[in-house]
Design a protein around this motif. Structure first.
Motif, PDB file in Angstrom:
ATOM      1  N   UNK A   1       2.595   8.007 -18.064  1.00 18.79           N
ATOM      2  CA  UNK A   1       1.842   6.749 -18.051  1.00 18.79           C
ATOM      3  C   UNK A   1       1.261   6.448 -19.426  1.00 18.79           C
ATOM      4  N   UNK A   2       0.685   7.447 -20.074  1.00 17.25           N
ATOM      5  CA  UNK A   2       0.108   7.205 -21.399  1.00 17.25           C
ATOM      6  C   UNK A   2       1.195   6.952 -22.442  1.00 17.25           C
ATOM      7  N   UNK A   3       2.343   7.581 -22.287  1.00 15.09           N
ATOM      8  CA  UNK A   3       3.461   7.282 -23.185  1.00 15.09           C
ATOM      9  C   UNK A   3       3.939   5.848 -22.975  1.00 15.09           C
ATOM     10  N   UNK A   4       3.992   5.408 -21.712  1.00 14.57           N
ATOM     11  CA  UNK A   4       4.407   4.040 -21.415  1.00 14.57           C
ATOM     12  C   UNK A   4       3.417   3.032 -21.989  1.00 14.57           C
ATOM     13  N   UNK A   5       2.130   3.304 -21.843  1.00 17.68           N
ATOM     14  CA  UNK A   5       1.115   2.404 -22.380  1.00 17.68           C
ATOM     15  C   UNK A   5       1.262   2.280 -23.893  1.00 17.68           C
TER      16      UNK A   5
ATOM     17  N   UNK B   1      -8.571  -4.010 -22.458  1.00 19.33           N
ATOM     18  CA  UNK B   1      -8.377  -3.939 -21.011  1.00 19.33           C
ATOM     19  C   UNK B   1      -8.151  -2.523 -20.497  1.00 19.33           C
ATOM     20  N   UNK B   2      -7.487  -1.689 -21.309  1.00 13.34           N
ATOM     21  CA  UNK B   2      -7.291  -0.307 -20.894  1.00 13.34           C
ATOM     22  C   UNK B   2      -8.606   0.469 -20.884  1.00 13.34           C
ATOM     23  N   UNK B   3      -9.472   0.206 -21.876  1.00 12.78           N
ATOM     24  CA  UNK B   3     -10.797   0.827 -21.866  1.00 12.78           C
ATOM     25  C   UNK B   3     -11.586   0.372 -20.645  1.00 12.78           C
ATOM     26  N   UNK B   4     -11.521  -0.916 -20.344  1.00 13.49           N
ATOM     27  CA  UNK B   4     -12.214  -1.448 -19.169  1.00 13.49           C
ATOM     28  C   UNK B   4     -11.708  -0.750 -17.909  1.00 13.49           C
ATOM     29  N   UNK B   5     -10.415  -0.554 -17.834  1.00 14.11           N
ATOM     30  CA  UNK B   5      -9.792   0.134 -16.695  1.00 14.11           C
ATOM     31  C   UNK B   5     -10.297   1.569 -16.611  1.00 14.11           C
ATOM     32  N   UNK B   6     -10.324   2.266 -17.740  1.00 15.79           N
ATOM     33  CA  UNK B   6     -10.770   3.655 -17.751  1.00 15.79           C
ATOM     34  C   UNK B   6     -12.250   3.793 -17.444  1.00 15.79           C
ATOM     35  N   UNK B   7     -13.052   2.793 -17.811  1.00 22.42           N
ATOM     36  CA  UNK B   7     -14.497   2.854 -17.609  1.00 22.42           C
ATOM     37  C   UNK B   7     -14.928   2.165 -16.318  1.00 22.42           C
TER      38      UNK B   7
ATOM     39  N   UNK C   1      -4.626  -1.088  -8.400  1.00 18.56           N
ATOM     40  CA  UNK C   1      -3.301  -0.929  -8.983  1.00 18.56           C
ATOM     41  C   UNK C   1      -3.302   0.330  -9.832  1.00 18.56           C
ATOM     42  N   UNK C   2      -2.129   0.785 -10.167  1.00 18.19           N
ATOM     43  CA  UNK C   2      -1.976   1.938 -11.056  1.00 18.19           C
ATOM     44  C   UNK C   2      -0.793   1.673 -11.967  1.00 18.19           C
TER      45      UNK C   2
ATOM     46  N   UNK D   1      -5.780  -6.924  -8.583  1.00 23.78           N
ATOM     47  CA  UNK D   1      -4.730  -6.919  -7.579  1.00 23.78           C
ATOM     48  C   UNK D   1      -3.432  -6.371  -8.136  1.00 23.78           C
ATOM     49  N   UNK D   2      -2.705  -5.657  -7.312  1.00 20.87           N
ATOM     50  CA  UNK D   2      -1.459  -5.032  -7.762  1.00 20.87           C
ATOM     51  C   UNK D   2      -0.416  -6.080  -8.142  1.00 20.87           C
TER      52      UNK D   2
END
Length: 344
Positions: A105-109, A147-153, A159-160, A228-229
């Motif tokens: 997942x982190x490689x894809x990001x 947005x990724x930081x927001x997701x992590x925090x 969704x995943x 939402x997914x």
């Protein structure tokens, strides 16, 4: 000023720059539950995941293994990359399935972020040196990182990236606030710089600014604004997969020396586009069928024939099988770090 299109205003506008905005229009027209839930209709999953997300991975074949010149020039890379990806995948999966999916997942990001930066470099190739030029690079990166930081925090989302729990998450409101402040400030600084540049020189880089706007829209709306997914997948997949396939088909930015892409083999000629699209879709369907028959068992109505395959549940077997099925993806991520590099 002449605009730095990859192929043409129509081609770039429709296939590279418009997808985030078109996806946004579709998302805004969705019923509210699909913007804020994990619901994903089967037809939407087929269109987005199979026909775009998985299919675009196989576009790399046409710039590597299916191209005799590139295949000869990059022979070592094309052998080493899949072998290294598979070995690393088996090693990671031996530590646990989640370890493997989290690393992938982190490689894809990272791959998704670098694609936006790559397009920025292409669309900035004719920019004259001017104060604050670095702001474009900073913004294209932070338009995806925020947005990724927001997701992590944030607490759990609907969704995943690949599987539940593949991102490390911590509910930290202060972290979200700090990240948001930097986000707003960077957008304001870039907008001010572009306004100043227009006032001084009457120049405006249309594709670069549309790329930045589309990146801001797709990542912010898909991850931060909605939860939402379907909304996330629409904005994430359409904004990434379609421009990538368009870039592969275009063959890279045109120049005075090479005004048209050089295509070789089966995808050249009258039926080249049909061969290109048909091949990536066929490979995507076969891959997802194998995943569904051997591992997931989630879409039996779509992959009926593949249900005759034995479902693998043994951790020892999955350690070897899952990295193999994921090899097209992982190899795509690695090869893309090399095949689009240019000296200028």
């Amino acid at each position: 000023m002449p605009q730095p299109w990859i192929r043409s205003p129509r081609y770039d506008g429709l296939l590279i720059l418009a997808p985030p905005f078109l996806a946004l229009l579709v998302v805004l027209g969705l019923p509210a539950p699909y913007r804020h839930s994990a619901a994903m209709p089967l037809l939407a999953w087929v269109a987005l995941v199979v026909l775009i997300d998985v299919a675009h991975v196989y576009g790399t074949l046409f710039q590597t293994y299916f191209d005799p010149v590139n295949r000869r020039q990059r022979r070592t890379l094309l052998w080493v990359a899949p072998l290294a990806c598979y070995a690393a995948g088996v090693a990671l999966h031996s530590l646990g399935g989640l370890v493997f999916w989290r690393a992938l997942a982190y490689l894809a990001v990272f791959h998704f972020i670098r694609q936006q930066y790559g397009f920025l470099r292409i669309y900035s190739r004719h920019d004259a040196p001017a104060p604050g030029r670095w702001l474009a690079t900073a913004l294209i990166y932070y338009a995806t990182i925020y947005p990724l930081l927001y997701w992590h925090f944030s607490p759990g989302r609907n969704f995943n990236w690949f599987v539940d729990g593949d991102f490390v998450q911590l509910d930290w409101p202060t972290g979200r606030a700090i990240a948001t402040g930097l986000y707003v400030g960077l957008i304001a600084a870039y907008t001010t710089r572009e306004s100043w540049l227009w006032w001084r020189t009457r120049t405006f880089n249309m594709p670069r600014n549309l790329l930045l706007a589309g990146t801001l829209v797709s990542w912010y709306v898909g991850i931060v604004l909605f939860n939402g997914d379907l909304a996330f997948t629409l904005l994430n997949v359409v904004s990434h997969g379609i421009p990538y396939l368009a870039l592969v088909w275009a063959g890279g930015p045109k120049s005075a020396q090479a005004p048209a892409p050089i295509r070789r083999g089966a995808w050249a000629g009258r039926y080249g586009l049909a061969v290109f699209i048909g091949a990536v879709v066929l490979f995507a369907f076969l891959e997802e069928g194998l995943w569904d028959g051997l591992v997931w068992r989630e879409h039996g109505t779509l992959f009926g024939w593949f249900q005759h395959l034995p479902a693998i549940a043994s951790p020892a077997l999955l350690m070897w099988l899952v990295p193999l099925l994921a090899l097209p993806q992982s190899t795509h991520y690695v090869l893309d770090g090399f095949i689009w590099r240019r000296k200028k």
